[in-house]
Each structure stands twice: as structure tokens, then as C-alpha cells.
Motif scaffolding. Structure first.
Motif, PDB file in Angstrom:
ATOM      1  N   TYR A  32       0.828  -1.217   0.000  1.00  0.00           N
ATOM      2  CA  TYR A  32       0.000   0.000   0.000  1.00  0.00           C
ATOM      3  C   TYR A  32       0.861   1.266   0.000  1.00  0.00           C
ATOM      4  CZ  TYR A  32      -4.051   2.924   1.278  1.00  0.00           C
ATOM      5  OH  TYR A  32      -5.059   3.858   1.299  1.00  0.00           O
ATOM      6  N   TRP A  33       1.842   1.324   0.892  1.00  0.00           N
ATOM      7  CA  TRP A  33       2.702   2.504   0.975  1.00  0.00           C
ATOM      8  C   TRP A  33       3.493   2.707  -0.317  1.00  0.00           C
ATOM      9  CZ3 TRP A  33       3.455   6.841   3.486  1.00  0.00           C
ATOM     10  CH2 TRP A  33       4.682   7.499   3.348  1.00  0.00           C
ATOM     11  N   GLU A  34       3.995   1.628  -0.875  1.00  0.00           N
ATOM     12  CA  GLU A  34       4.785   1.710  -2.107  1.00  0.00           C
ATOM     13  C   GLU A  34       3.955   2.262  -3.255  1.00  0.00           C
ATOM     14  OE1 GLU A  34       7.177  -1.248  -5.219  1.00  0.00           O
ATOM     15  OE2 GLU A  34       6.461  -2.026  -3.288  1.00  0.00           O
ATOM     16  N   THR A  36       1.221   4.032  -2.991  1.00  0.00           N
ATOM     17  CA  THR A  36       0.853   5.405  -2.654  1.00  0.00           C
ATOM     18  C   THR A  36       1.967   6.372  -3.037  1.00  0.00           C
ATOM     19  OG1 THR A  36      -0.556   4.682  -0.813  1.00  0.00           O
ATOM     20  CG2 THR A  36       0.212   6.966  -0.774  1.00  0.00           C
ATOM     21  N   MET A  37       3.198   6.008  -2.717  1.00  0.00           N
ATOM     22  CA  MET A  37       4.336   6.866  -3.035  1.00  0.00           C
ATOM     23  C   MET A  37       4.561   6.967  -4.547  1.00  0.00           C
ATOM     24  SD  MET A  37       5.535   8.327  -0.407  1.00  0.00           S
ATOM     25  CE  MET A  37       3.783   8.522  -0.051  1.00  0.00           C
ATOM     26  N   ARG A 101      -4.885   4.018   7.773  1.00  0.00           N
ATOM     27  CA  ARG A 101      -3.855   4.937   8.280  1.00  0.00           C
ATOM     28  C   ARG A 101      -2.768   4.177   9.019  1.00  0.00           C
ATOM     29  NH1 ARG A 101      -5.741   7.771  13.389  1.00  0.00           N
ATOM     30  NH2 ARG A 101      -5.218   5.656  14.077  1.00  0.00           N
ATOM     31  N   LEU A 104      -0.541   2.305   6.612  1.00  0.00           N
ATOM     32  CA  LEU A 104       0.399   3.200   5.947  1.00  0.00           C
ATOM     33  C   LEU A 104       1.529   3.622   6.876  1.00  0.00           C
ATOM     34  CD1 LEU A 104      -2.078   5.462   3.934  1.00  0.00           C
ATOM     35  CD2 LEU A 104      -0.347   3.946   2.955  1.00  0.00           C
ATOM     36  N   ASN A 105       1.180   3.949   8.126  1.00  0.00           N
ATOM     37  CA  ASN A 105       2.198   4.326   9.105  1.00  0.00           C
ATOM     38  C   ASN A 105       3.207   3.200   9.312  1.00  0.00           C
ATOM     39  OD1 ASN A 105       1.367   6.963   9.803  1.00  0.00           O
ATOM     40  ND2 ASN A 105      -0.197   6.186  11.174  1.00  0.00           N
ATOM     41  N   GLN A 107       3.882   0.607   7.344  1.00  0.00           N
ATOM     42  CA  GLN A 107       4.678   0.327   6.148  1.00  0.00           C
ATOM     43  C   GLN A 107       5.699   1.429   5.880  1.00  0.00           C
ATOM     44  OE1 GLN A 107       2.001  -0.480   2.897  1.00  0.00           O
ATOM     45  NE2 GLN A 107       1.395  -2.464   3.716  1.00  0.00           N
ATOM     46  N   TYR A 108       5.344   2.666   6.217  1.00  0.00           N
ATOM     47  CA  TYR A 108       6.295   3.764   6.048  1.00  0.00           C
ATOM     48  C   TYR A 108       7.524   3.570   6.935  1.00  0.00           C
ATOM     49  CZ  TYR A 108       8.437   8.301   6.907  1.00  0.00           C
ATOM     50  OH  TYR A 108       9.345   9.315   7.078  1.00  0.00           O
ATOM     51  N   THR A 111       9.598   0.621   5.831  1.00  0.00           N
ATOM     52  CA  THR A 111      10.389   0.971   4.646  1.00  0.00           C
ATOM     53  C   THR A 111      11.620   1.781   5.042  1.00  0.00           C
ATOM     54  OG1 THR A 111       8.402   0.992   3.254  1.00  0.00           O
ATOM     55  CG2 THR A 111      10.341   2.162   2.416  1.00  0.00           C
TER      56      THR A 111
END
Length: 199
Positions: A32-34, A36-37, A101, A104-105, A107-108, A111
């Protein structure tokens, strides 16, 4: 789109939220984070460039516009679209689907830890190539300290479930986005103006 920057901004806002929910619906998984970025880095700048350019181009039509008129048209369009989008994402992630949320937090930060480990391993390899042992030992000690401090900070953020989508954090992010809008508006206005201010 029309000659109204407010209406154009609302269209840009609707487009942004559509793309946001496409990513949310189809890619809210382990990547998801990847995704999104990637969307923020490659898709959204293109969308906002097209939106700002089209807004000014329609305003100009077959008439003449100054740099100031073009800049105002572009920036207003971009600002309205961006501000409403950031506000809506903040409300959705903090009061709607808080699980998204938290994902995402997590996974951020994960990463960040992964990138930190990769950089650490690469720097260790670079140190191994240094022939001066005293210099290598000194740099190795500094590397270990910096790595340890950075790793502890990120692990603490992970344990605390730190919110990187809070109002204060997103406000800071939007501050950076405004700079992008300013630069983009300047470029668009310079390209599409066809009249001097005092003509």
C-alpha cells in the motif's frame, strides 16, 4: 473545465480523490505505501500539471492574458484542488478508515528501517575498502553509532504507532506542496502569457 479557477480546482479535487480511492480499493495490501508513493511521485504531478495548464489555456482562449492573470488562474486552481484533497484525506484516514492509516504508518516506518539497513550494509562495504586501518576504524565507530541511533528512533516510532497523517504532519507536507504549486504556476504562466502587463 471552465474559466473559473474555483470550478477547475473542484474538478482537480474530484480527480485526486478518485485516484486516492482507486489506490485505496485495489492496493491496500502489503504494498500500500509503495503504491501510494509511486502515485504521489509520478501520477499526481502529471495530473496537477495538466490541470493547471488546461485551466490557464481555457482562460486565455483566443484572448490575451498577462503573466499575473495566468499565474493567478493556475495557482488558484492548484491550491483549491490540493487543499481540499489533503483535508479530505486527513479526515478519511483519521476519522474514517483508521486501519488504512495504521497500515500506511507501519509500512512507512518499515520501509525506512529497510532503507536504513541497506544503506548501512553498503557503507560497511565501502569502509572495508579503506586501506588506512585507523581511519577505517574511526569511521566504522561513527557509522555504528549513527546507525544505532537511527534504528532506535525508527523502532520507537514503530512501537509508539506514531501517526504520520496527523494534522500537523500533513500541514507541513502541504507547505512543501504549495512550493511545487508556486513553481508550476510560474512555469505555466510564463509559457501561456501572451500580453505584457501594461499593454
Amino acid at each position: 473545465m471552465s474559466k473559473s479557477p474555483i470550478q477547475n480546482g473542484l474538478i482537480l479535487f474530484a480527480t485526486t480523490m478518485f485516484l486516492f480511492f482507486v489506490v485505496y480499493y485495489f492496493f491496500a495490501n502489503a504494498n500500500y505505501w509503495e503504491f501510494t508513493m509511486k502515485a504521489n511521485a509520478f501520477v499526481m504531478p502529471f495530473v496537477y500539471t495538466i490541470g493547471g495548464f488546461t485551466s490557464v489555456y481555457i482562460l486565455r482562449g483566443k484572448d490575451f492574458i498577462t503573466f499575473t492573470q495566468a499565474f493567478k488562474q493556475a495557482f488558484t486552481t492548484l491550491f483549491i484542488g490540493g487543499f481540499l484533497s489533503i483535508l479530505s484525506m486527513f479526515l478519511f484516514l483519521n476519522y474514517g478508515d483508521t486501519d488504512a492509516r495504521d497500515l500506511l504508518n507501519h509500512q512507512y516506518i518499515s520501509t525506512e528501517i529497510k532503507n536504513l539497513d541497506t544503506a548501512y550494509q553498503q557503507q560497511k562495504k565501502d569502509l572495508a575498502a579503506i586501506k588506512n586501518k585507523d581511519q577505517a576504524a574511526e569511521k566504522s565507530k561513527e557509522l555504528e553509532k549513527n546507525y544505532s541511533d537511527a534504528k532506535k528512533g525508527r523502532e520507537a516510532a514503530l512501537q509508539e504507532n506514531r501517526n504520520y497523517f496527523s494534522f500537523s504532519f500533513l500541514s507541513a507536507v502541504f507547505g512543501g506542496i504549495i512550493l511545487f504549486y508556486l513553481l508550476l504556476s510560474i512555469v505555466i504562466a510564463a509559457f501561456l502569457k501572451n500580453k505584457k502587463r501594461y499593454e
